[in-house]
Every structure is written in C-alpha cells, then in structure tokens.
Design a protein around this motif. Sequence first.
Motif, PDB file in Angstrom:
ATOM      1  N   VAL A   1       0.819  -1.211   0.000  1.00 52.72           N
ATOM      2  CA  VAL A   1       0.000   0.000   0.000  1.00 52.72           C
ATOM      3  C   VAL A   1       0.855   1.264   0.000  1.00 52.72           C
ATOM      4  O   VAL A   1       2.002   1.249  -0.431  1.00 52.72           O
ATOM      5  CB  VAL A   1      -1.033  -0.035   1.154  1.00 52.72           C
ATOM      6  CG1 VAL A   1      -1.950  -1.250   1.013  1.00 52.72           C
ATOM      7  CG2 VAL A   1      -0.359  -0.016   2.519  1.00 52.72           C
ATOM      8  N   LEU A   2       0.308   2.341   0.500  1.00 52.72           N
ATOM      9  CA  LEU A   2       1.030   3.603   0.532  1.00 52.72           C
ATOM     10  C   LEU A   2       1.930   3.676   1.762  1.00 52.72           C
ATOM     11  O   LEU A   2       1.761   2.920   2.720  1.00 52.72           O
ATOM     12  CB  LEU A   2       0.045   4.770   0.577  1.00 52.72           C
ATOM     13  CG  LEU A   2      -0.874   4.907  -0.629  1.00 52.72           C
ATOM     14  CD1 LEU A   2      -2.009   5.876  -0.322  1.00 52.72           C
ATOM     15  CD2 LEU A   2      -0.095   5.369  -1.844  1.00 52.72           C
ATOM     16  N   HIS A   3       2.818   4.622   1.739  1.00 48.80           N
ATOM     17  CA  HIS A   3       3.684   4.887   2.887  1.00 48.80           C
ATOM     18  C   HIS A   3       2.813   5.191   4.117  1.00 48.80           C
ATOM     19  O   HIS A   3       1.993   6.110   4.096  1.00 48.80           O
ATOM     20  CB  HIS A   3       4.558   6.101   2.554  1.00 48.80           C
ATOM     21  CG  HIS A   3       5.633   6.384   3.555  1.00 48.80           C
ATOM     22  ND1 HIS A   3       6.478   5.430   4.059  1.00 48.80           N
ATOM     23  CD2 HIS A   3       6.020   7.550   4.137  1.00 48.80           C
ATOM     24  CE1 HIS A   3       7.327   5.981   4.900  1.00 48.80           C
ATOM     25  NE2 HIS A   3       7.073   7.263   4.971  1.00 48.80           N
TER      26      HIS A   3
ATOM     27  N   HIS B   1      -2.336   5.548  13.100  1.00 48.30           N
ATOM     28  CA  HIS B   1      -2.993   4.250  12.915  1.00 48.30           C
ATOM     29  C   HIS B   1      -2.542   3.248  13.976  1.00 48.30           C
ATOM     30  O   HIS B   1      -3.302   2.362  14.347  1.00 48.30           O
ATOM     31  CB  HIS B   1      -2.707   3.714  11.518  1.00 48.30           C
ATOM     32  CG  HIS B   1      -3.053   4.694  10.447  1.00 48.30           C
ATOM     33  ND1 HIS B   1      -4.275   5.323  10.387  1.00 48.30           N
ATOM     34  CD2 HIS B   1      -2.347   5.183   9.402  1.00 48.30           C
ATOM     35  CE1 HIS B   1      -4.293   6.148   9.346  1.00 48.30           C
ATOM     36  NE2 HIS B   1      -3.138   6.081   8.742  1.00 48.30           N
TER      37      HIS B   1
ATOM     38  N   ARG C   1       0.377   3.405   5.578  1.00 44.82           N
ATOM     39  CA  ARG C   1      -1.050   3.015   5.629  1.00 44.82           C
ATOM     40  C   ARG C   1      -1.289   1.525   5.775  1.00 44.82           C
ATOM     41  O   ARG C   1      -2.358   1.037   5.409  1.00 44.82           O
ATOM     42  CB  ARG C   1      -1.772   3.533   4.383  1.00 44.82           C
ATOM     43  CG  ARG C   1      -1.562   5.005   4.091  1.00 44.82           C
ATOM     44  CD  ARG C   1      -1.943   5.906   5.251  1.00 44.82           C
ATOM     45  NE  ARG C   1      -1.427   7.262   5.019  1.00 44.82           N
ATOM     46  CZ  ARG C   1      -1.223   8.152   5.963  1.00 44.82           C
ATOM     47  NH1 ARG C   1      -1.457   7.868   7.242  1.00 44.82           N
ATOM     48  NH2 ARG C   1      -0.761   9.339   5.673  1.00 44.82           N
TER      49      ARG C   1
ATOM     50  N   GLU D   1       4.804   8.557   9.394  1.00 52.52           N
ATOM     51  CA  GLU D   1       3.602   8.698   8.556  1.00 52.52           C
ATOM     52  C   GLU D   1       2.402   7.929   9.133  1.00 52.52           C
ATOM     53  O   GLU D   1       1.268   8.373   9.021  1.00 52.52           O
ATOM     54  CB  GLU D   1       3.916   8.210   7.147  1.00 52.52           C
ATOM     55  CG  GLU D   1       2.863   8.512   6.100  1.00 52.52           C
ATOM     56  CD  GLU D   1       2.917   9.950   5.573  1.00 52.52           C
ATOM     57  OE1 GLU D   1       1.970  10.691   5.853  1.00 52.52           O
ATOM     58  OE2 GLU D   1       3.888  10.317   4.879  1.00 52.52           O
ATOM     59  N   GLY D   2       2.676   6.785   9.739  1.00 48.32           N
ATOM     60  CA  GLY D   2       1.561   5.935  10.168  1.00 48.32           C
ATOM     61  C   GLY D   2       1.242   6.000  11.648  1.00 48.32           C
ATOM     62  O   GLY D   2       0.459   5.187  12.150  1.00 48.32           O
TER      63      GLY D   2
ATOM     64  N   ASP E   1       7.720   4.605   8.139  1.00 46.94           N
ATOM     65  CA  ASP E   1       6.398   4.169   7.702  1.00 46.94           C
ATOM     66  C   ASP E   1       5.447   4.046   8.893  1.00 46.94           C
ATOM     67  O   ASP E   1       4.284   4.460   8.826  1.00 46.94           O
ATOM     68  CB  ASP E   1       6.563   2.801   7.029  1.00 46.94           C
ATOM     69  CG  ASP E   1       5.366   2.391   6.200  1.00 46.94           C
ATOM     70  OD1 ASP E   1       5.286   2.815   5.049  1.00 46.94           O
ATOM     71  OD2 ASP E   1       4.521   1.654   6.727  1.00 46.94           O
TER      72      ASP E   1
ATOM     73  N   PRO F   1      -4.579   0.369   8.622  1.00 43.97           N
ATOM     74  CA  PRO F   1      -6.000   0.419   8.249  1.00 43.97           C
ATOM     75  C   PRO F   1      -6.355  -0.603   7.173  1.00 43.97           C
ATOM     76  O   PRO F   1      -7.432  -1.216   7.239  1.00 43.97           O
ATOM     77  CB  PRO F   1      -6.179   1.843   7.719  1.00 43.97           C
ATOM     78  CG  PRO F   1      -5.014   2.624   8.167  1.00 43.97           C
ATOM     79  CD  PRO F   1      -3.910   1.669   8.464  1.00 43.97           C
ATOM     80  N   VAL F   2      -5.466  -0.808   6.213  1.00 46.25           N
ATOM     81  CA  VAL F   2      -5.754  -1.788   5.167  1.00 46.25           C
ATOM     82  C   VAL F   2      -5.851  -3.181   5.792  1.00 46.25           C
ATOM     83  O   VAL F   2      -6.782  -3.946   5.509  1.00 46.25           O
ATOM     84  CB  VAL F   2      -4.677  -1.740   4.060  1.00 46.25           C
ATOM     85  CG1 VAL F   2      -4.900  -2.851   3.051  1.00 46.25           C
ATOM     86  CG2 VAL F   2      -4.683  -0.374   3.371  1.00 46.25           C
TER      87      VAL F   2
END
Lengths: 575, 575, 285, 285
Positions: D65-67, D102, D69, D98-99, D94, D72-73
Amino acid sequence: MKQDYTFLIGGEAGQGLQTIGAVLAKALARQGLHIFAYQDYHSRVRGGHNFYQVRAASFPVGSHLDEVTMLVALDEETIKIHGHRVGEGGVVLYDSEEMPSQEGLANSLPVPLKELGKTYGGQGVMGNSAAAGAVWQLLGGEPAALDETLRDTFSGKGDKVAEANVKAARGGMEYAKKHFQSTCPCRLERLLSPPRMLLTGNDAVALGALAAGCQFIGAYPMSPASSVFTTMGRQVGRLPLVFEQAEDEISAIHMALGAAFAGVRSMVATSGGGFALMVEGLSLAGCSETPLVLFLGQRPGPATGLATRTEQGDLLFALHAGHGEFPRAVLAPGNAGEAFWLTVKAFNLAEKYQVPVFVLSDQYLADAAYTVEPFGLDRVLVDRGEILAEKEFGPGYRRHRLTESGISPRAFPGRGEGTVATSGNEHDEEGYPTEKADLRRKMTEKRLGKARFLAAAIAPPSFYGPQNPQKVLLTWGSGLGACREAAEHLNAGGEKVGVVHMTELWPFPAADVELALAGAEEVIAVEMNATGQLGRLLRQETGIKPKAAILKYDGRAMNGAYVVKELARGGVNPW
Amino acid sequence: MKQDYTFLIGGEAGQGLQTIGAVLAKALARQGLHIFAYQDYHSRVRGGHNFYQVRAASFPVGSHLDEVTMLVALDEETIKIHGHRVGEGGVVLYDSEEMPSQEGLANSLPVPLKELGKTYGGQGVMGNSAAAGAVWQLLGGEPAALDETLRDTFSGKGDKVAEANVKAARGGMEYAKKHFQSTCPCRLERLLSPPRMLLTGNDAVALGALAAGCQFIGAYPMSPASSVFTTMGRQVGRLPLVFEQAEDEISAIHMALGAAFAGVRSMVATSGGGFALMVEGLSLAGCSETPLVLFLGQRPGPATGLATRTEQGDLLFALHAGHGEFPRAVLAPGNAGEAFWLTVKAFNLAEKYQVPVFVLSDQYLADAAYTVEPFGLDRVLVDRGEILAEKEFGPGYRRHRLTESGISPRAFPGRGEGTVATSGNEHDEEGYPTEKADLRRKMTEKRLGKARFLAAAIAPPSFYGPQNPQKVLLTWGSGLGACREAAEHLNAGGEKVGVVHMTELWPFPAADVELALAGAEEVIAVEMNATGQLGRLLRQETGIKPKAAILKYDGRAMNGAYVVKELARGGVNPW
Amino acid sequence: MVEADRFHTARPKTWCPGCGNHQILEVLKETLARLDYHPHQVLLVSGIGQAAKTSQYIRTNTFNVLHGRTLPVATGAKLVNPRLKVLALGGDGDGYAEGGNHIIHAARRNVEVTYMIHNNQIYGLTKGQLSPTTDLGSPTTSYHTPSSTRPLNPLRFLLGIGASFVARGFAGSREQLGDILEKALKHRGFACIDILQPCVVFNRVNTSKWYRERVYDVNEEGHSPDDLAGAFRLAGEWGERIGTGIFYAEERETLNDALLGRDAPPLVERKPEPRDVAPLMKEYL
Amino acid sequence: MVEADRFHTARPKTWCPGCGNHQILEVLKETLARLDYHPHQVLLVSGIGQAAKTSQYIRTNTFNVLHGRTLPVATGAKLVNPRLKVLALGGDGDGYAEGGNHIIHAARRNVEVTYMIHNNQIYGLTKGQLSPTTDLGSPTTSYHTPSSTRPLNPLRFLLGIGASFVARGFAGSREQLGDILEKALKHRGFACIDILQPCVVFNRVNTSKWYRERVYDVNEEGHSPDDLAGAFRLAGEWGERIGTGIFYAEERETLNDALLGRDAPPLVERKPEPRDVAPLMKEYL
Ligand SMILES: Cc1ncc(C[n+]2csc(CCOP(=O)(O)OP(=O)(O)O)c2C)c(N)n1
Ligand SMILES: Cc1ncc(C[n+]2csc(CCOP(=O)(O)OP(=O)(O)O)c2C)c(N)n1
Ligand code: SF4
Ligand code: SF4
Ligand SMILES: [Mg+2]
Ligand SMILES: [Mg+2]
C-alpha cells in the motif's frame, strides 16, 4: 384539488422542532401527499435559529417554496425571520409561553405548548406533539392518522411515552379547534396513492448500498455524510456487513480498500474536508484497481466552511482528485429515488471496471426528505464483474493480467489456493513493483483504457420540458428540483424552457450532452457554486460555452423562484 | 566549432557513477560549455541499472540526446543497454575488472579502475576519479582543470582525500593516453564564457526561495522534492530561516501555515502522494487567506507509482485540489533559470494576493543540472503585499476586512497591540466564524475576486521559433527543452514550427494564449502524461482543441528526437 | 477577576448551559490574566468541535484551523516567533483521533506549546459519536450498540510518547485547573492537559456528578511529578478513583532551542535580503 | 528449513548486502512455515520503504500500500475475512512517522494483526533522512547538523497506547526473533514487534555490532510479559543495555469479536441479497 402547502417550524436547536416537522411530514405522506422536507440548522447543539420546512403537495415535488402556508414559531426569532414569508391567508401558530402576544399578526394563534404538554401528556416537552396536533386540526386532518404516526415515531421509547404524546397531540387539536377563529386556507385532502416511503437523500444512499450488497463501510463522522453510515450501521447483525468508525478519514478509506481487496463490496462516506484527506487513498484505489464507492456529501468550503449548509463546490475536485492518472466515475443523483439507483449502479461500475466511483451529493439532497415508492428490489442487479472461481484461482494467478478490455479477473486472498498481489507502485501483471518502461506504458494504457468501457455504461442526461426548447437549464445533482420547478413555472407562462439534468457526469457523456443541447438557443448552467464548474466542464468536453450561469453560493439551497428571478436578470458569467 | 557531446556513465547504484558524472559536468562547465546533465535511477540504494548522462555543448541546451559520444561502463549491463546508442566514432570506456573484454566493440578502451585507483590514489574506490581522468584525457582536456574540479568536489573530505583523487585521475589520464589507439571524435575546445553555475532545477528553486526571503520550509522527505529542503536547510544558521522535517505531509503544510500566519514567508516541498495529503491544508490556506508556496515535484503516479522517475501528470490535480472554491496560481518553470525566477514570483504572488501558489516541477527538471549565469540578485524584488505597520495594528483590527480589491491588509500576532483572528470556518471581517448568508456571499466574492488581480500578474506564454509558424508545439514546464530541440531540428530542415511554452498556467492567460496560437495551422499539445491535461485545459479556457497530442508516460523523459518522431506519426488524440 | 476582562469578548457563546467548556474558558481567561499576559501576546490555535469554539470567546490572537491540526500550526508559529505564548486547544476527537499523530511528534519535539484537550469522551459538535476516549459500554450515536472497544488512556499515551508535562484537570475543579494551567503555561516545553469536561447532552455516563465523585488530586496524595513510574501507574486508574493534577513534568531542550538555539532572536524580527544568497550561488560556479 | 521453501520467490532482492532486512525475511519465512501456514492463508500488507519491500520476496497474498497506511488496510481485510492470517510490515518512518496515528488506534481496537516494524532508526529508501527513532546526535541527510530532537521510544509508545502484545527483536538474533514472531502470530490481538534492523549504508551509529554489544533477553532475565510496570521501566533502557523479548502480552477482546462476535462466519463467505433490504424499507413507509 391541487394541494401545495408549506409548513415551517422554527426555533432554537434543542427545542425539538425536528420532531414536529418529521411527524407532520410522515403523517402527510401517509395521507397520500407528496413531500419535500428539509432542515436548516447551525453547527451547534443548543440555540441558534433553526427551522424545518415541509412541503406537501398533490403532485410530485423536489424542492422548497419561499411562501409558507403555516408557520409554527417556537420562538419569537422565527416570526421575525420568517413572518413575511407567510402567504395570503396563511396561519401563524406560536408558542405563547415563549413570546409576547402576537395579536397584531393576521391569522395567528397563540398556543401554550408546555402547558398543553403537561396537562395532556404529563410533561412539558410533549408540547411539541401538542403543536403537531394543533397543526393537524387546522389542516382538518383525521385525528387517528396523526395518532398512528405519533405511535410509530415514539414506539422506540415505550408505549407509555407514545400514548402520552398521542394525548398531548389530541390536546393540541382541541385547543386549536376551540381558539382558532379564521378559516385556514389549507384543507388536507387525502389522496389515494400507493404507499410511499419518506426518505432523505442519505437514507436512499444507505438503502442503495445495502441493496447492492455493500458489506463494509468505513467513515469518520462529518456532516452531511454521517447519517449514511449510521443508517447502514444499524443493520449490522441483521445484514452481513460491518461498520467501523475510523480514527480519521485516511484510515477510513484504507480500511475500505482493505475490505474490498479481501473480497467484499466496500464504501466510504464523507464530506469535503474528509474527502481531501482521502485523496492519496483514492489514488491507491486507482493504481491497485481496487473497487471502491465514495459517497461525497458536499457542503460549502473552503476548509471547514459552513458545516451544516449546502453547496455544489466539489465537482471538479472530485473529478481530478488524486495524483497520477486513472479512470473513475462520478454520479450525482437529483433526488432520493435517483440516489438509491445510482448508488446501486456505483457498486456495479466500481466492481466491473475495478475503479473508484463517486456518488456526489450535497447537504440539501442529503438531508431533504422525499416521498418515494418502495424500490423494486427485484430490479436491483448485482454485477460483481469478473471474479475467478475458487477452483480456477491457483498458483500463477496474475492480478493485473493484461487483457483486451483492460479488466483483469479478480480473486480474493484466502479464497482459493493461489495468492493475490497488488501494489501502489507501478507493477507487473502479477502485481509486483516494476521499473520497466514498457510495462509502465502498458499498465497505464490498461488502466486508462477501461475508461472507454466505463463511458459506454454512462447514461445520457435526463431531459425535462417541451420539445425544441428555446432555453435549456443545464444542471446537475440536487439542482434538479429547482430547475424543474422553474421550467414548469415559466412554461406555464408560455415560455419554452427545458431542463437537462446530468446525473452521470464522468466519463462525460459528451455526444449525448451535445445532442440534448443541440436545438436550444440558449444554454444556462445552473449550479450551487460560485465558479460555474459544470459550465467549465461542458466547454472542456464539448467546446460548448453556456451563455450564462445561475449560481448561488451563500450556503442556502436555491429553489424554483430563485432560478426564475435570476434568469430574468440574465444570469452571470463566472468564466 | 560546434561542440555537442554526450557522456553516459552507467552502472549499479552504489558504484559512485554520480561522482564521475558530476565531476565531468562541472569540469566541462568550467571550460565554458553549456551543460545539461541528468540521472536515471531506481528506487533502491544498491544495485539496479542507473546512469548519469552529461550533455556538453557550445550552445545552450535544455534536454538530452539519444546518441552518446562517450560511454563509461562500470558494469556489463551498461554496454548491453546503452551500447547501441554510441554514435559513429564514439568511444566506449569500460571497467575491465568488472566485465570480460569487449574487444569486439569498436573504439573501446578497457580500464582497470580499481587497480588504477589503488595504484595512484591508494584506494580502489578512487577508480571513479581514474575514470574521470581517462575521459578527460580522451577529450584532450587541460589536466589542471580537472584537478581543480576534483579538489573542489572532495574538499569537504579533507585535503588528503582530495589530493588522492587528483592523483587517481592523473593515473586514469596516463592510462588512456598509453592505451587508446583510435582518435576520439570529441575534442574539447575551451570557450570564453561568463562563469556559469551548474544547477539542478531543485537547486534553482531553493536559491529562488532563499533569495525571496523564505524563512520557513516544512516538508517530509519524498523524491524528487527532498533536495529543495536539504539545500535550503543547509543555510539554517547562516540565513534567517528554519527547516523542520515533519512527521507527515499533513503536518508539513500546517506547520508552514502556522509560520506564514505568524509572519514569515513560508513554503512546503513535496511530490504527488505527499501533496495528496496536503489537500485539506491547501483549502485552509484558501479559506484563511494565508500565503503559501507549494513546490510540487511531479513523478509518475498513481499512488507510489515510479518513485524516481518523471511525469507531468498532476497539472489538473494541482489546479482543482482542495474542497470548496478559492483562487490560486500555478507556475511551471521550463528550466533551472525559470525555476529560480518563478519561485521568487511565487512568493510575491502568494503574499500580495494572500493565496496559495504552486511551483510545479517534475523529476526531470528537479534532478537535471543546467548551466546558468549567476542570478542578478539586485533584480530580485520582494513584494510582501499590504502589511500593517506595528503602530497601525491596534484593537479593532479586522484580518478579513472587505475591501475593493478583496485584499485585506495583514498584521501578525504579537507584532503590534492588536490581535489577529482567522478561521477555516466561513468568517466575518474580524475572522470569527459566521453563519450569515449575506456575509458568506461577500466573503466568497472577496476571495474569488482576487483572481482578477492575480490574473493580471500572470505572464503570457513564451514563444520560440519563426513568425507565423505552420505548426505550434504547445507545451508546459519541463517540456520546453524537448520542444525547442525538436522545433530547431525541423526548422533547420525547412519547416515552420514554433513552440508556445506555458510557464504560468493559472489563472489561465486565455487571451494571451489565443493570440500566441492565432496564426498556427496546427496546434499540437506536447506533454509528459497520458491524458493530455494541458490540451483539456486549453479547450476549457479558450474553446481551442489541439489537433493532436504528443504524449509520453513511461516514466522516462521525452527529448527532441522523440517529439520529431511522434510528430511525423501524427500524434495521438487522448481527448 | 477584574484582570480577566482584558480577554473578554462580546461574542455570544453557543454552548449548552451546563457544558463544561464554560468553566474551562473562565479558568483560561483568569489564568492568563493572573500571569499578566495581554491578548496580543497570546496565540490560541484551535481545532474544530465544541471545545475548539473556545477561541471565539476569548480575545487573543487566534487561528481556528482544521479538525485535528492544531499542533503543527502551533509549532510553525512558535518556531518563527518564540515571543508568542502559544496554546493549542481542541476536543478529544480533535486531538486523540484526527490529530493523534501530531501529539506524538509534538511531544518528541518538545515544542513549547500548552495543549488543552477538552475531553468529554464524546463528539459533541457532530452529535454524539464515539470518541477514542468513550468508555466501554457507553451509548454513542455511531453505533446502534454501546461502545465495544476499550478506550485510549490519554495519560498513558502522553507518558508513553515522552511528553515533558502531563496533567489531568477537571472542568469542575476550577481552582486546581487554574493551578495546573498556570504551571503548564510556565513550562518550557510541550505541556499537555487532558481536561475532564462534562457534556450534558451526549455523555450521560460521565456526568459532572460522576466525575466529581471520583476525582482526587494525585499531588496532594503525595505523587511527585518527577516520578514517571508512579505517573504511569496512577494513570491506570479509571474507576472508583480518577487522579487529577500534574502526573509528570521534566525540563528538557525545546524545539526552538534545538533548531535555532536558545534565546535566538525571533525569525519574524529578522529581515532576509536577496543579496545574502550570493555566497551560496558561488558554491555552484 | 525445507518448509520455508513454500514461501520462496525467485524475485531478486534489491537490498544492500549486509542489510538486516535479509535476516528478518528469512525468519519470517521460517516462522510461518514452522506454524504450518501456507502462502494462500497469509495476507501481508506492506508500506513503502526498504523494509516494506519484504513482501516482494515472500510468496503470500500481499497488498503493497502507501507509505504509512498498512494498519487500516490490514484492519479492513481482517474484519471481513478473519480466516486470513494478517500481517502488516514497514519501516520506522512508515510506522512511527507517517503511520503513527494508525498504530494508536489499531492498539485501541486490538485488531488481530501482527505488526512488524523494521526499525533501522533512519529512512533507508529515501537515503538517510531523520526518522522518529534516530538517536540524538546521529547524522542524517535531513539536516546539516546531527539530530537534535530526542527520539520516540517505540516500546513506551506501544505500552502507553495499550497494545496487547509488545515486543522487541533484533535482526541479528534470529532464533529469538523467530520465537517472538511465533508468539506474535499466535496472539489473538494486535501484536507489535519493533525489530532492530541494521542499515549498513545510512546508519553508521547503530550498527550490527553496536546492537549486538547491547541486546539482552529481558524474559531470560526474569521479566514476565504480564508485568506492565516492569515493561515500562525496562523499555526506558537505551544505552549500555537494550532489552529484547516480549515486554508485554495480554489477552483481551479483539476488534472482530467486538464488532461481529467471536467465531462469526467471515463476511466474505456470506452473500447479501437485495431482497434482505425489504424490512428496512418498510420502516420508512
Ligand atoms: C476532516 C474533518 N473530519 C470531520 C469533521 C467533522 N467534525 C467536526 S468536530 C468533530 C468531532 C468533535 O469531537 P471533539 O473533537 O471531541 O470535540 P467536541 O465537540 O466533543 O468538543 C468532527 C468529527 C471535520 N470538521 N473535519
Ligand atoms: C506520502 C509519502 N511520503 C513520502 C514518501 C517517500 N518515502 C518513501 S519510503 C520513506 C521512508 C522510508 O523510511 P522507513 O519507513 O524507515 O523505511 P526504510 O527504508 O528505512 O526501511 C519515505 C519518506 C512516500 N512514498 N509517500
Ligand atoms: S453538546 Fe456537549 S460539548 Fe457541546 S456544548 Fe452541549 S454540553 Fe457542551
Ligand atoms: S540502505 Fe539500509 S535499509 Fe536500505 S537496503 Fe541498504 S542497508 Fe538495508
Ligand atoms: Mg469531545
Ligand atoms: Mg527505516
């Protein structure tokens, strides 16, 4: 007899005017009338001037009127603000405990709401039901019909509460019968209509999503989108779905992508600021070809803007959101009925073409209640696109196989012996990152190539009005009601005005739109924004530049009268 | 004598090919040649085929050539991939310790790089300098000139290291002199030129921002934007600015807004995915009228896409990003010189009109190095727009005062006795939230009205080529170099091809563009994307639909030869 | 409270009567006055929610930003103008949900910002949805069943990320809240106060009475703010007894110190000149 | 390690020789094989960075996925198909940068996901920038001066947010890492492993040798995973001694349990029918 009544209940947040409004709307709907009801409220929980407006008519209605037939004032502010809107012979019913006597006001009726509530229902708050009763009496409604609606409304709170409210309403009826001298211009006439649901735009989206088999909704609360997920969430347990409130909108869209990747129909619901946070995830959906339905309930921006009001300011944003290039579809219903069917279609498009699909609504449509006949669920077709059967899904599976149509059959992790790989990096057919120039080109063409097929699934705009109209009002989404009302009014006066309503905006059905506008001498774009976004899009896709635009951007919905007035003034040119 | 040489150094990440490339580019620039140099690299730290390509010419150059004059192969892969690009009489210099003999290859020279490095410099890694020396020798360069460049390049690592590299380079020269039999077609001729900087697009943006007095940069690392903030960050302490690496791009843009609100010039630097995360903040800048410069270095999407490659896929996204409607400007430089001046302009526009302004670049422009004469810093004018003097800033200050121009003089918190209030909610003149319809309308008109003045500050597109061209190549941003090269080539062959280059894209200078395209029989849009975004925009704003498009979307930059070839094939129609 | 008048505004409050925000607002005004701040010296960055409306009812500089984004905005402002007394303020949703990541990193940076989280354990403005701090089993309008996920423990979170000042106040304990706020405002670093704030409409579980029956002052009972282990343990209480007061406080280098040097003149007071870039240009020749 | 072959892929690895990721990858393959998972039963959600490339070199289902994320996925997938063994994986940037948000909420939800953070205390893929875990005083390519902000303590962060399984491994202690991973994979809930991962190119401070000289096993020295206070204390060590092992583990209700009921059949196996909406439509009549 043609009936067309508008009831406006005004007061402060927390005074329960929604209850009166909703009860009246429902009771009138059950009398066979067509309803259009909407709320105007502030971003606060107590205080502030709010109102609930119910239009009930003997013919289908899709927007509100300025003229009020019956004004129910829970505070004096309501009379100050809306008093002038009461039409000839209209009635003002006011809470005499909340304000000084309004004797000077023609056709006005002071009602001691709390007192009636206490006397008949046992509690002051039941005054709201008393108010509903008084209105019902003035309308000449069948008392039992109101009783029934009250019982249904309050059933969740137990029989005792329900019966007390019925009694309070009866008290209100009696009071009105006794004290109201003049005749009321609105006499309710029951119509023999098929049973109709009273449904907000958001209710319809929720029903559409559920009927289409949506099994995951990810969201973070935001007006005016929240009721989509609460309505759906109430079905958890009864229907096979799950809702989780995310920590933020970034999480919401990624949860939804995870669920979609794992194999279910999945959606998000949000408004402008929340959607802004989903933009990176949208691009991931595009790259990984993960189907997703995005409900975007527009409200006035920029930034937090006006949290509880309406605007159509995010069309071009939705169209171009996301870095990089990938196909998408944008559908914009014009009323609750369309909201249901377009939501169903959104899921089919999303899964068939493996793209993100928008259902673009706005606060007006989201919160307004319409009467709609129950949807023919047999007509709801679920097309999940190409999915490998478990047995076919073995080693060697390529999630992004290059095919003629650009569509690669999907398979879901754990649902067969193979493995699924996908990536937000440019990838090979198997779904693993690649740096190869040639493959990059092919994958781009594969993704964008799907737009061709997607375009073929887009319906032409709807047309309303006379053949060969002289003027065409070109509108989209919730602009439908106001434009139809305006056109009917003008055509009744001898003009030839048509309405071209775009419910499906992207891929832009250029040829169909050109055809629809072909004969018109004047095309006028009608939109709830300040920059004329559909007008721009029209020119981009067809080269046609509308002659003028009718715009509104004060957060309050336009209606037929506004369109008529602005048309007479020639509109504006925002481009 | 016309000189136009291309040097390609290829190998794996980690082999130090950037060093050889950069040293050669700088040494050649100091010989008075014009340089265009760029890297092609993977998203990895070790391994993978990378190359560095230096074009050195006796005339200004702005893009790369396919034909290579001298190939320096640090691995065999380089010969496999690029061998066929070596032109007639071109030379191949290869690391004989890394691959078998390439005797069959015409004009080839095996060089034992590590050995030379060890023998002359004392360390194997100095083989890179030996390679540079060998190239220099084949060119017939003045040895002392290379020495000097090496000394400057390695000065940061101490005199000893620098001298060792100089020695290694001398070793390489000797080796080449001894072993190379054939004559080399490229003989370096020193030119008497003014001193020129060798500057990447990103260096130029950083210099422009610093010259314009930017005092805050917020960013989160992302290719190809990161070098903007590292270059600027190196000046912290020397110049009055601060850089902070944010936890994510959301934080980066909000930090920048906080700094701008507090009173300094402020910017962010990012790429597609990072920008996607900034979209909500962008809308806050629009609503609160906080000036902000956004450097957006495009790379291929969607999603993570190709992290180290190039594309122009985010034009329409940048133009429409953000919920709600607010004005913005979008500037897109075509080379390093324009990057500097447009960055300066971006800050002036942002502060004067209190809007967000984009500097739209891409990986090709960001990483490519150009020779540019030092910028005339006296010509850098800083216009901060209307700001209240401390004494005028007292109680009663209204941050969003309604004025004729829509521009309300700014004041900064703590910089006077008054207080400043602003909000992402729709607000009154003082800056506090309001729900009033009339005020909402006025504030929307105030904000959007500024676009008129902003538009007047936008420069017309640049035109290159003959008067009354038959064909016009319409391009933007980094497309400039390839288009000019193509036009010159075609015009040399007797055609009449002009280039219209849009450096300032929004507010769209429609009248100027119409004028620029007026005489042309054919307009061809040339863009590094798959959907022809400028072409779409052109039609939206002027009604003109280009006859065709020349597009590229494999992550690799186009050049003049590509444009010529595609033009001959008639281009494509992506619309 | 005469001095608090300097922060007075005439703007009518839109909170419900009985809402804890009224009390917090008064304490904020009083405390700023007591420390002799003037409106123009203070910058209040507010988010979106009922709590965030606070900045409309007090005269200071204010940037009312997006939901969840107070801390980065406050950080940017503080970096360029350290002379401003910078506060950030919002609800539990604004902070612990939408803004969670920024709290982690504001703590790591130790930016000198006073951060007030009005924690009503619910989403007030948007009408009763689940918040990260909603108690297990409490009704919300998000779900048709009571909350079934364990809430975040805000103090343990703040302690875990190394915030240099961690406190809990209660809107109903005005004097204590004023004390805590005073210390937070004097703290050189990132000072977080989680403030228990009754919401009389949507949170019928954690009412004023409910809180009042449980809160006690951990410092009065002997907890010392330099005892991190004790703080972590006490922060675990959430039942019969709920500790308030200063759980943890530590002096360490702030973000401004680290990036610009202690006592560096504010960037807003320094005027950059284009010609200062000349030496850098030379490096590229 | 014959069984690990089932996870083999031919895809060439693009990591530097000597990178700790090679070891972590091998341990991951071995452990999944030891627990007798098959590739199709496993879903690996990876972010962006060097660490995240792991999912390219092991055959399982994977969504890269994205950096930032991954979680949540992973949460969305686990909610609808609990039969999948879901892992999330990425670097320190990551995850903790950025995460960060989460992680807080995955811990609150206690979603049954095994989360591996390859912590090289630097940004590898983007070439040496500051990470939230970069040690004070370490050089980075973000700044021209060494890091001057105190790093986040990942374990204290994870303990503070109430993660139900908190461990630290070291890429160089393969056997122990395998043990930890095995327990994490067996944990019913959100299981986080912060893995010390040498980066031979950009982190010249925290090298393999540096780590090896400091790591010890907290469980071997008697720390019990149910001792939260002890875990918090031990997590504070970062100097002469660096604890590894399982710091904390607790069984509690998972997100799937809470939202759908324990042992509910996977939503992916239940087919919704349009007509099932009829009763709901009736409510609107
Ligand atoms: C990006 C975004 N998402 C959602 C919202 C809607 N919203 C406004 S306030 C709020 C939550 C309010 O809760 P809290 O922060 O606890 O504040 P309270 O009202 O309880 O004081 C939400 C979800 C928004 N404004 N912006
Ligand atoms: C939204 C976004 N921002 C930035 C990037 C660029 N980026 C890719 S990986 C990375 C950080 C890598 O560090 P880490 O997560 O520690 O992984 P490592 O490479 O060290 O294993 C960054 C900043 C991106 N891909 N997406
Ligand atoms: S709803 Fe709750 S938080 Fe909002 S004003 Fe009322 S009491 Fe306060
Ligand atoms: S740069 Fe560091 S993290 Fe990346 S592959 Fe090399 S050693 Fe590993
Ligand atoms: Mg709250
Ligand atoms: Mg890392």
